[in-house]
Structure formats: C-alpha cells, structure tokens
Design an enzyme around this catalytic site. Structure first.
Site, PDB file in Angstrom:
ATOM      1  N   ASN A   2       0.865  -1.186   0.000  1.00  0.00           N
ATOM      2  CA  ASN A   2       0.000   0.000   0.000  1.00  0.00           C
ATOM      3  C   ASN A   2       0.898   1.231   0.000  1.00  0.00           C
ATOM      4  OD1 ASN A   2      -1.805   2.041   0.559  1.00  0.00           O
ATOM      5  ND2 ASN A   2      -2.380   1.290   2.601  1.00  0.00           N
ATOM      6  N   LYS A  35       0.104   4.307  -0.131  1.00  0.00           N
ATOM      7  CA  LYS A  35      -0.499   5.462   0.563  1.00  0.00           C
ATOM      8  C   LYS A  35      -0.240   6.751  -0.233  1.00  0.00           C
ATOM      9  CE  LYS A  35      -0.126   2.953   4.876  1.00  0.00           C
ATOM     10  NZ  LYS A  35       0.002   2.989   6.322  1.00  0.00           N
ATOM     11  N   HIS A  67      -9.430   0.872   5.121  1.00  0.00           N
ATOM     12  CA  HIS A  67      -8.135   1.003   5.796  1.00  0.00           C
ATOM     13  C   HIS A  67      -8.304   1.881   7.043  1.00  0.00           C
ATOM     14  CE1 HIS A  67      -4.021   2.188   6.647  1.00  0.00           C
ATOM     15  NE2 HIS A  67      -3.668   1.089   6.013  1.00  0.00           N
ATOM     16  N   GLU A  87      -6.659   4.202   8.232  1.00  0.00           N
ATOM     17  CA  GLU A  87      -6.475   5.654   8.034  1.00  0.00           C
ATOM     18  C   GLU A  87      -7.732   6.286   7.443  1.00  0.00           C
ATOM     19  OE1 GLU A  87      -2.768   5.289   5.909  1.00  0.00           O
ATOM     20  OE2 GLU A  87      -1.858   4.581   7.772  1.00  0.00           O
ATOM     21  N   GLU A 103      -5.262  -5.409  10.669  1.00  0.00           N
ATOM     22  CA  GLU A 103      -4.224  -4.414  10.887  1.00  0.00           C
ATOM     23  C   GLU A 103      -4.482  -3.692  12.198  1.00  0.00           C
ATOM     24  OE1 GLU A 103      -2.277  -3.129   7.008  1.00  0.00           O
ATOM     25  OE2 GLU A 103      -4.141  -2.022   7.092  1.00  0.00           O
ATOM     26  N   GLY A 111       2.748   1.598  10.953  1.00  0.00           N
ATOM     27  CA  GLY A 111       3.735   2.672  10.837  1.00  0.00           C
ATOM     28  C   GLY A 111       4.481   2.987  12.115  1.00  0.00           C
ATOM     29  N   SER A 168       3.620  -2.753  10.323  1.00  0.00           N
ATOM     30  CA  SER A 168       5.081  -2.845  10.483  1.00  0.00           C
ATOM     31  C   SER A 168       5.660  -4.180  10.021  1.00  0.00           C
ATOM     32  CB  SER A 168       5.471  -2.533  11.934  1.00  0.00           C
ATOM     33  OG  SER A 168       5.055  -1.227  12.285  1.00  0.00           O
TER      34      SER A 168
HETATM   35  P1  PGA Z   1       2.990  -0.186   7.739  1.00  0.00           P
HETATM   36  O1  PGA Z   1       1.515   0.059   7.162  1.00  0.00           O
HETATM   37  O2  PGA Z   1       3.520  -1.434   7.069  1.00  0.00           O
HETATM   38  O3  PGA Z   1       3.770   1.046   7.356  1.00  0.00           O
HETATM   39  O4  PGA Z   1       2.876  -0.374   9.208  1.00  0.00           O
HETATM   40  C1  PGA Z   1       0.624  -1.000   6.952  1.00  0.00           C
HETATM   41  C2  PGA Z   1      -0.676  -0.496   6.378  1.00  0.00           C
HETATM   42  O5  PGA Z   1      -1.143   0.578   6.772  1.00  0.00           O
HETATM   43  O6  PGA Z   1      -1.282  -1.156   5.512  1.00  0.00           O
END
Ligand code: PGA
Length: 252
Positions: free
Chosen positions: A11, A13, A97, A99, A169, A175, A215
């Site tokens: 992803n 983003k 997601h 976010e 997730e 992140g 992560s």
């Molecule tokens: P990350 O994000 O690997 O940077 O933790 C995962 C995601 O949001 O899909």
C-alpha cells in the site's frame, strides 16, 4: 487445511507521483520473478493507477486502488467508482483502511456499501479491520473485530464473498515499528476465521485469505507467514523500496 495462495500487497499510501510510480513499478517488475508462487499486488495513488497498470502489464504483479466509492456515477465530486478503477486495469481495491476510518469518516456501514459495489464490479476487495491501542488495552479487541466483520459483511450473499480478502491491521502497529507478536496475530486470525464461518459458512472461512498488516518487513515476514491462519501481508512503509518489498515477497 484449505490450500490458500499467499498474498502480499504493498500500500503506497500518499507516496510517489506518476513518474516515480512508473519508475518504481518497472523496478519491481524486474525484481519479482515471473514465476513467483505468491500473489503480489501494489496499490498506488489514484492518479498513478493507469500508468502503473500499463507498466506492470505482462508481470505477475496486480494493481489495486487504495479506496473507492460505492455509487457507480452521479454528482459525487471527488469520488471514484469501482468501474472506473477497473477501467484503469486494476483488479483489486483496499476497503476500510484504518487511516480512512480514523481520518476520513469511514464506518462499518460505508465499508459494507463499498464491499457490495466492489464485488458487483468484479474487483477483489481487501477489507481492513483492526483495533486501536485503547481498545486493546480495554480488553475490547475481539468485540471490535467481531463487529467490524459482521457489519462489514452484513447482507451480502455468502455465495458472492469468495473473492474477499480480509486484512487484520492493529491500528497501534501501523507505521510504528511495533509489530503484533506472533501469538497475538495467530489468536486474532483464528478468531476472524471463526467469525467469518459463523457469519457465512465454514468452507468460505477456510478458503478466505486473511492478511496481517502493521510494520511488516523482510525481517519479520517469514515468522508471520509461518502462522497457521496468516495467508499474507498488507505492507505500508516497507513496500516503498524495491529491495524491501521484493524481500518480503520472496520470504520463503
Ligand atoms: P505499515 O503500514 O507497514 O507502514 O505499518 C501497513 C498499512 O497501513 O497497511
């Protein structure tokens, strides 16, 4: 146990403009073996979807959008429909997601509407769910996830749900560098498979791929993929560089 093909998704983003996305896609095409026995997908920004689909033609890498809207057309300024995503050459779409849920008002109801529209358009939906740090600390993890699954799948004919991929997730792991422990991940994934079985039926739950996200990097992917109910990963930060993403894809 059902034979579930591993699925690794990147992803991107809000990273990489059109030119950078194309260059990166071409690098990935060279780095990921043509005969890889893992399903691989990348999700660029909307504006880069079409050129990335073109760049990845003839490669084993699929392309998905990071979000979509549930209506097909109309006066919905700024929105993108499932058919428009398909028309770029995409086969997949990420829905719900964290976010989107945290910062853009996504709810289980909007996830449900998007899921229905994605399935109707023939896109493979990757439905994201996950608890926040506060919810985990309050002992609400399984309540929250159970609700996200049942409301997300609500009213959808189980016979149409076969393409759906679920992504667990934990919000606190995204992140942050704090990957959930293998015990936590396996416990949740087994719970999710059972929730899907209870909401739909057992065969569907056994065949459904459940990804872990939060992560993930080349150093922890093998251990995660070794867990019984983990069928792949949704990768954010570590999907932005050729070496780290291709390392994750070639985890075996
Ligand atoms: P990350 O994000 O690997 O940077 O933790 C995962 C995601 O949001 O899909």
């Amino acid at each position: 146990m059902a034979n579930r093909t591993p699925f690794i998704a990147g992803n991107w983003k809000l990273h990489k403009d059109c030119a950078d996305s194309i260059t990166f896609a071409e690098e990935l095409k060279r780095a990921i073996p043509q005969d890889i026995d893992v399903d691989v997908m990348v999700a660029p920004t909307f504006t880069a979807l079409h050129p990335v689909c073109e760049a990845l033609k003839g490669s084993p890498i699929a392309v998905g959008a990071q979000d979509m809207f549930w209506e097909a057309q109309g006066a919905w300024t700024g929105e993108i429909s499932a058919d428009m995503i398909r028309s770029c050459g995409c086969t997949h779409v990420i829905i719900g997601h964290s976010e989107r849920r945290q910062f853009f008002g996504e709810t289980d109801e909007t996830v449900n509407a998007k899921l229905k529209a994605a399935l109707a358009a023939g896109l493979v939906p990757i439905v994201c769910i996950g608890e926040t740090d506060a919810e985990r600390k309050a002992g609400k993890t399984f309540d929250v996830l159970g609700t996200q699954v049942t409301k997300g799948l609500n009213g959808i004919d189980p016979e149409t749900l076969a393409p759906v991929i679920l992504a667990y997730e934990p919000v606190w792991a995204i992140g942050t560098g704090n990957t959930a422990t293998p015990e936590m991940v396996q416990e949740v994934h087994a719970f999710l498979r059972k929730s899907v079985a209870d909401t739909t039926h057992k065969e569907l739950a056994n065949a459904m791929r459940i990804l872990y996200g939060g992560s993930v990097k080349s150093g922890n992917i093998a251990e995660l993929m070794g867990l019984n109910d983990v069928d792949g990963a949704l990768v954010g930060g570590a999907s932005l560089e050729t070496e780290s993403f291709s390392g994750i894809v070639r985890y075996k």
